[in-house]
Design an enzyme around this catalytic site. Structure first.
Site, PDB file in Angstrom:
ATOM      1  N   HIS A 149       0.904  -1.018   0.193  1.00  0.00           N
ATOM      2  CA  HIS A 149      -0.048   0.084  -0.023  1.00  0.00           C
ATOM      3  C   HIS A 149       0.807   1.260  -0.168  1.00  0.00           C
ATOM      4  CE1 HIS A 149      -3.626  -2.258   2.161  1.00  0.00           C
ATOM      5  NE2 HIS A 149      -3.434  -2.769   0.799  1.00  0.00           N
TER       6      HIS A 149
HETATM    7  C1  LIG Z   1      -0.614  -7.999  -4.070  1.00  0.00           C
HETATM    8  C2  LIG Z   1      -1.300  -6.852  -3.826  1.00  0.00           C
HETATM    9  C3  LIG Z   1      -2.831  -6.765  -3.139  1.00  0.00           C
HETATM   10  C4  LIG Z   1      -3.464  -5.975  -3.067  1.00  0.00           C
HETATM   11  N1  LIG Z   1      -4.802  -6.110  -2.263  1.00  0.00           N
HETATM   12  C5  LIG Z   1      -5.737  -5.032  -2.188  1.00  0.00           C
HETATM   13  C6  LIG Z   1      -6.838  -5.138  -1.663  1.00  0.00           C
HETATM   14  O1  LIG Z   1      -7.269  -6.268  -1.244  1.00  0.00           O
HETATM   15  N2  LIG Z   1      -7.756  -4.042  -1.256  1.00  0.00           N
HETATM   16  C7  LIG Z   1      -7.310  -2.893  -1.816  1.00  0.00           C
HETATM   17  O2  LIG Z   1      -8.102  -1.704  -1.445  1.00  0.00           O
HETATM   18  N3  LIG Z   1      -6.073  -2.643  -2.184  1.00  0.00           N
HETATM   19  C8  LIG Z   1      -5.161  -3.676  -2.441  1.00  0.00           C
HETATM   20  N4  LIG Z   1      -3.901  -3.379  -3.142  1.00  0.00           N
HETATM   21  C9  LIG Z   1      -3.322  -2.000  -3.397  1.00  0.00           C
HETATM   22  C10 LIG Z   1      -4.113  -1.462  -4.472  1.00  0.00           C
HETATM   23  O3  LIG Z   1      -4.303  -2.445  -5.455  1.00  0.00           O
HETATM   24  C11 LIG Z   1      -3.233  -0.162  -4.968  1.00  0.00           C
HETATM   25  O4  LIG Z   1      -2.993   0.812  -3.739  1.00  0.00           O
HETATM   26  C12 LIG Z   1      -3.814   0.477  -6.334  1.00  0.00           C
HETATM   27  O5  LIG Z   1      -3.858  -0.256  -7.263  1.00  0.00           O
HETATM   28  C13 LIG Z   1      -2.807   1.739  -6.445  1.00  0.00           C
HETATM   29  O6  LIG Z   1      -3.387   2.342  -7.485  1.00  0.00           O
HETATM   30  P1  LIG Z   1      -2.562   3.196  -8.402  1.00  0.00           P
HETATM   31  O7  LIG Z   1      -3.225   3.732  -9.417  1.00  0.00           O
HETATM   32  O8  LIG Z   1      -1.657   4.215  -7.668  1.00  0.00           O
HETATM   33  O9  LIG Z   1      -1.230   2.246  -8.858  1.00  0.00           O
HETATM   34  P2  LIG Z   1      -1.497   0.890  -9.814  1.00  0.00           P
HETATM   35  O10 LIG Z   1      -2.818   0.186  -9.576  1.00  0.00           O
HETATM   36  O11 LIG Z   1      -0.335  -0.096  -9.776  1.00  0.00           O
HETATM   37  O12 LIG Z   1      -1.418   1.418 -11.300  1.00  0.00           O
HETATM   38  C14 LIG Z   1      -0.153   1.830 -11.758  1.00  0.00           C
HETATM   39  C15 LIG Z   1      -0.130   1.628 -13.372  1.00  0.00           C
HETATM   40  O13 LIG Z   1       0.853   2.364 -13.977  1.00  0.00           O
HETATM   41  C16 LIG Z   1       1.749   1.094 -15.029  1.00  0.00           C
HETATM   42  N5  LIG Z   1       3.026   1.933 -15.211  1.00  0.00           N
HETATM   43  C17 LIG Z   1       4.000   1.819 -14.228  1.00  0.00           C
HETATM   44  N6  LIG Z   1       5.058   2.374 -14.636  1.00  0.00           N
HETATM   45  C18 LIG Z   1       4.655   2.622 -15.963  1.00  0.00           C
HETATM   46  C19 LIG Z   1       5.414   3.361 -17.213  1.00  0.00           C
HETATM   47  N7  LIG Z   1       6.826   3.813 -17.002  1.00  0.00           N
HETATM   48  N8  LIG Z   1       4.642   3.521 -18.174  1.00  0.00           N
HETATM   49  C20 LIG Z   1       3.395   3.383 -18.493  1.00  0.00           C
HETATM   50  N9  LIG Z   1       2.793   2.848 -17.405  1.00  0.00           N
HETATM   51  C21 LIG Z   1       3.357   2.338 -16.301  1.00  0.00           C
HETATM   52  C22 LIG Z   1       1.534  -0.059 -14.399  1.00  0.00           C
HETATM   53  O14 LIG Z   1       1.561  -1.142 -15.338  1.00  0.00           O
HETATM   54  C23 LIG Z   1       0.122   0.060 -13.737  1.00  0.00           C
HETATM   55  O15 LIG Z   1      -0.869  -0.410 -14.633  1.00  0.00           O
HETATM   56  C24 LIG Z   1      -3.224  -4.645  -3.438  1.00  0.00           C
HETATM   57  C25 LIG Z   1      -1.784  -4.273  -3.837  1.00  0.00           C
HETATM   58  C26 LIG Z   1      -1.107  -5.319  -4.045  1.00  0.00           C
HETATM   59  C27 LIG Z   1       0.057  -5.238  -5.123  1.00  0.00           C
END
Ligand SMILES: Cc1cc2nc3c(=O)[nH]c(=O)nc-3n(C[C@H](O)[C@H](O)[C@H](O)COP(=O)(O)OP(=O)(O)OC[C@H]3O[C@@H](n4cnc5c(N)ncnc54)[C@H](O)[C@@H]3O)c2cc1C
Length: 273
Positions: free
Chosen positions: A214
């Site tokens: 997280h």
């Molecule tokens: C194993 C795991 C289990 C989890 N379980 C839960 C849960 O049960 N409940 C809950 O609420 N949360 C959970 N989380 C947390 C939640 O998934 C994340 O906090 C949330 O997805 C974050 O959203 P975000 O948009 O910040 O990043 P992300 O969802 O990680 O999205 C980032 C995106 O950017 C892309 N990216 C990265 N670098 C580049 C680049 N250079 N160029 C283009 N694209 C790029 C990645 O491929 C990804 O698609 C979990 C996380 C993990 C890892």
């Protein structure tokens, strides 16, 4: 791009702490010391307990017919999550240790109201013979902050992550209290108990606490982005992910991440023309 990669991309693009960019000869477009700072994460500890009495039927693998129900065959065999506060006297002492002064209980944000400090999930499995049960402890309100720094100037390399788990007295206290609460459940062995010393429990936490996956706060709103999610000092650039969270959420991040994305869509739509 998420709270680990977003600050990395900004730094590789010349937006970040000048001394950090200088390490890899990256031309500085904007000296922004806040990029990659303020990382927080919920720490997780999985602890496996030996069940004293197998016939009590606490686990998958025991003779308890409850565990023949199909829901215990899918994913994690658990059925509830509970969130807890921590005892205030110890919390006051921990805050005083971190902040160097006794906090005002009426106004301090960790004391004025009940807060979610720890989360607990029982998992009714760890060994095929039913002799072990697992508990999950998550620290939900960390006050320590870590960092994301560059390991190279290559976007394909992972950045250096210092999560700084248990880095504050409050974090250590919250984790210890959470583990003691679990140790107080009847029926477990006595390797770790609610009467174990803080030193003993602390050693267990230091050895095994790891990421709750997280990460948040590395492009913190206020210092790095404004309330329209625009990166301050840069034209035409927004950050929309958990890196903008100003403080840790005391729930899992997915819902808040989606809320930020939906709010960003509204802001961007409203700013057209
Ligand atoms: C194993 C795991 C289990 C989890 N379980 C839960 C849960 O049960 N409940 C809950 O609420 N949360 C959970 N989380 C947390 C939640 O998934 C994340 O906090 C949330 O997805 C974050 O959203 P975000 O948009 O910040 O990043 P992300 O969802 O990680 O999205 C980032 C995106 O950017 C892309 N990216 C990265 N670098 C580049 C680049 N250079 N160029 C283009 N694209 C790029 C990645 O491929 C990804 O698609 C979990 C996380 C993990 C890892």
């Amino acid at each position: 791009m998420q709270a680990i990669r977003s600050p990395q991309i900004l730094m590789l693009s010349g937006i970040g702490p000048a001394e950090e960019l200088a390490k890899f000869d990256i031309p500085v477009l904007l000296d922004q010391p806040g990029v990659g700072r303020n990382l927080s994460d919920h720490g997780i500890l999985y602890h496996t307990w030996k069940v004293k009495d197998l016939s009590a039927g606490w686990t998958l693998g025991s003779s308890n017919p409850l565990f023949n129900e199909p829901q215990y065959s899918y994913g994690t065999p658990g059925d509830f999550i509970v969130s807890t506060d921590v005892p205030k006297n110890g919390l006051i002492a921990a805050i005083a240790e971190d902040e160097g002064a006794t906090p005002d209980s009426a106004t301090h944000p960790l004391l004025a109201n009940k807060r979610t400090f720890t989360e607990h999930v029982p998992i009714y499995a760890a060994a095929p013979d039913g002799s072990l049960v697992t508990s999950v402890l998550t620290t939900m309100l960390p006050t320590s902050r870590g960092s994301v720094k560059l390991s190279s100037a290559d976007t394909r390399d992972p950045p250096l992550i210092d999560p700084n788990y248990l880095g504050s007295a409050v974090d250590r206290y919250m984790a210890r209290e959470g583990l003691k609460l679990q140790a107080g459940a009847p029926g477990f062995d006595e390797v770790l108990s609610e009467n174990s010393t803080n030193k003993y429990i602390g050693a267990r936490l230091r050895a095994a606490m790891r990421s709750g996956y997280h990460p948040m706060g590395t492009l913190v709103m206020g210092a790095v982005v404004d309330t329209d999610l625009k990166v301050k000092g840069v034209e035409g650039l927004r950050a929309v992910d958990t890196s903008v969270f100003p403080v840790p959420t005391t729930g899992h991040l997915q819902v808040a991440a989606v809320a930020v994305a939906e709010q960003a869509a509204r802001i961007i739509y409203a700013s057209r023309a």
